[in-house]
Design an enzyme around this catalytic site. Structure first.
Site, PDB file in Angstrom:
ATOM      1  N   LEU A  44      -1.146   7.995 -14.733  1.00  0.00           N
ATOM      2  CA  LEU A  44      -0.540   9.091 -13.991  1.00  0.00           C
ATOM      3  C   LEU A  44       0.498   8.505 -13.042  1.00  0.00           C
ATOM      4  CD1 LEU A  44      -3.728  11.207 -13.177  1.00  0.00           C
ATOM      5  CD2 LEU A  44      -1.978  11.699 -14.892  1.00  0.00           C
ATOM      6  N   SER A  45       1.328   9.370 -12.468  1.00  0.00           N
ATOM      7  CA  SER A  45       2.381   8.848 -11.592  1.00  0.00           C
ATOM      8  C   SER A  45       1.792   8.065 -10.430  1.00  0.00           C
ATOM      9  CB  SER A  45       3.253   9.996 -11.067  1.00  0.00           C
ATOM     10  OG  SER A  45       2.469  10.941 -10.363  1.00  0.00           O
ATOM     11  N   GLU A  46       0.654   8.509  -9.886  1.00  0.00           N
ATOM     12  CA  GLU A  46      -0.043   7.754  -8.840  1.00  0.00           C
ATOM     13  C   GLU A  46      -1.550   7.865  -8.992  1.00  0.00           C
ATOM     14  OE1 GLU A  46       3.836   7.314  -7.081  1.00  0.00           O
ATOM     15  OE2 GLU A  46       2.863   9.179  -7.720  1.00  0.00           O
ATOM     16  N   THR A  47      -2.218   6.775  -8.667  1.00  0.00           N
ATOM     17  CA  THR A  47      -3.679   6.749  -8.549  1.00  0.00           C
ATOM     18  C   THR A  47      -4.004   6.304  -7.130  1.00  0.00           C
ATOM     19  OG1 THR A  47      -4.030   6.244 -10.892  1.00  0.00           O
ATOM     20  CG2 THR A  47      -5.812   5.713  -9.376  1.00  0.00           C
ATOM     21  N   HIS A  81       1.858  13.416  -2.607  1.00  0.00           N
ATOM     22  CA  HIS A  81       0.965  14.297  -3.360  1.00  0.00           C
ATOM     23  C   HIS A  81      -0.382  13.639  -3.621  1.00  0.00           C
ATOM     24  CE1 HIS A  81       2.027  12.085  -7.083  1.00  0.00           C
ATOM     25  NE2 HIS A  81       1.000  12.695  -7.628  1.00  0.00           N
TER      26      HIS A  81
END
Length: 419
Positions: A44-47, A81
């Site tokens: 994902l874009s961020e973890t 986010h």
């Protein structure tokens, strides 16, 4: 050790839309390399990784935690986010009893608090300074082509480049602009820029949105991020100064995703408010004194467009993962490779491939003129576990082309590198 992991769709009222983030709750310390491996696996874009600061801390009762963010390729200093997603997991899933949570991060202490059915998040306000065009001209060309650029600013704290397009452009021009973010990697290799913001001025009459924006970060394996808190930490600073306003309304586009943000540029902080984030429980998001977002998918066509862009992001992350894997394997064989910081990983791999092809030619020459001898079997490993090829050199016939049979065969289709 078992690690609970939550997938949170932020800024949406429906599953499989909005801006997704993974959230990991760490009961104990985690090996440093496992953070990146988990983030790469989640893709994902961020973890986000929430950790206890003291052994006696509890996810239900404690009010202060450590927080780190990882993309599939790197650790990042700030992610809006994913921070909101982390607060949502603690408030709504772990049922944390505190009204205010504090996260200790690389960007300092960030506070998240519950206000009725919303989560309000304080983010730092990052200043942006004028940037010389000639230093980033190639990157600007790759981003917007021959479009008119009205202003250019750089935020050294976040390594974000803000590109303001001419005020003559309408919002539809930015929204429909086709950007090949993968080309940014070859245009900017110095490491100075890690994120690019495209923005245009909104309605000058004072009604409607004050500014519109889109955000790209292929250096972190994210072609385009739909709702970016860290980008708005720069946008709020810039547009507050340009418009002379402390409270603004902004929109961030990702084709089908409409993000409505109301931002207050205070002296040094920016606040972000969001509704429930676990699986997108509520749709309406209001924001006082801050940058909050509302995502509205107005039609099936726009939703499908957003899904296509998210799929493109996933493909780019896989490309970056393959590049990093190949580079790490090269460094294990020849540790000296990659020490030249002026070369990107892609350029280093290209140079290594050139050396291999040159060595092939040398070995072919040596075989042609040397005495009879047996050659060892060579094993060439490609990116994928099922792509193994064994090559055994054979002495060419006397009348054959000395380069017709090589010790190595070059098959470029096996390599998936970021351009």
């Amino acid at each position: 050790m078992q690690i609970p992991i939550f997938t949170v769709d932020a800024f949406t009222n429906r599953p499989f839309s909005g801006n997704p983030a993974a959230v990991c709750l760490l009961e104990n310390d985690l090996d440093e390399d496992l953070h990146q491996k988990i983030a790469t696996e989640m893709n994902l874009s961020e973890t986000a990784f929430i950790r206890k600061l003291k052994p006696e801390d509890d996810f239900t009762k404690s009010s202060c935690f450590g927080l780190r963010w990882f993309t599939p390729a790197n650790e990042v200093p700030l992610c809006g986010h994913a921070t909101l997603a982390s607060a949502a997991v603690l408030f709504h899933v772990q049922k944390n009893t505190n009204s205010v949570l504090t996260f200790v991060t690389l960007s300092g202490e960030l506070k998240a608090r519950q206000v009725k059915d919303h989560i309000v998040l304080d983010l730092p306000l990052y200043a942006a300074y004028p940037q010389e065009l000639k230093e980033v001209e190639e990157l600007i060309k790759a981003a917007v082509g021959d479009m008119i650029v009205q202003d250019l600013c750089y935020s050294p704290d976040t390594k974000k480049l803000l590109v303001r397009l001419s005020d003559t452009y309408e919002r539809s021009v930015l929204e429909e602009l086709k950007v090949s973010a993968q080309h940014f990697l070859s245009a900017e290799k110095t490491g100075k820029v890690k994120g690019l913001i495209l923005t245009v001025k909104g309605n000058s009459s004072g009604k409607g949105h004050d500014f519109y924006s889109r955000y790209f970060a292929p250096w972190y394996g994210v072609l385009e991020d739909p709702v970016t808190g860290s980008a708005h930490a720069v946008l709020s600073s810039y547009w507050s100064e340009q418009l002379g306003k402390k409270e603004m309304l902004g929109t961030e586009f990702l084709l089908g995703n409409l993000c409505v943000c109301e931002s207050e540029a205070a002296s040094n902080m920016k606040t972000c408010k969001s509704s429930h984030l676990d699986s997108g429980v509520e749709s309406d998001t209001q924001c006082r004194s801050g940058a909050g977002c509302v995502v509205k998918c107005s039609s099936e066509r726009m939703e499908n467009a957003a899904k296509r862009r998210l799929a493109a992001n996933a493909r780019e992350r896989r490309r970056m993962q393959g590049l990093n894997t190949a580079f790490d394997r090269l460094r294990k064989v020849v540790p000296q490779w990659g020490q030249d910081k002026k070369l990107s990983k892609y350029e280093t791999l290209q140079m290594a491939l050139s050396y291999i092809m040159a060595l092939t030619r040398i070995l072919a020459e040596a075989e042609r003129y040397s005495t009879e001898r047996e050659w060892i079997s060579l094993h060439c490993e490609h990116f994928h576990a099922d792509s193994y090829h064994h090559y055994t050199a054979q002495k060419p016939a006397a009348d054959s082309d000395p380069y017709a049979q090589r010790v190595f065969s070059y098959h470029p289709e096996h390599f998936q590198m970021a351009n």
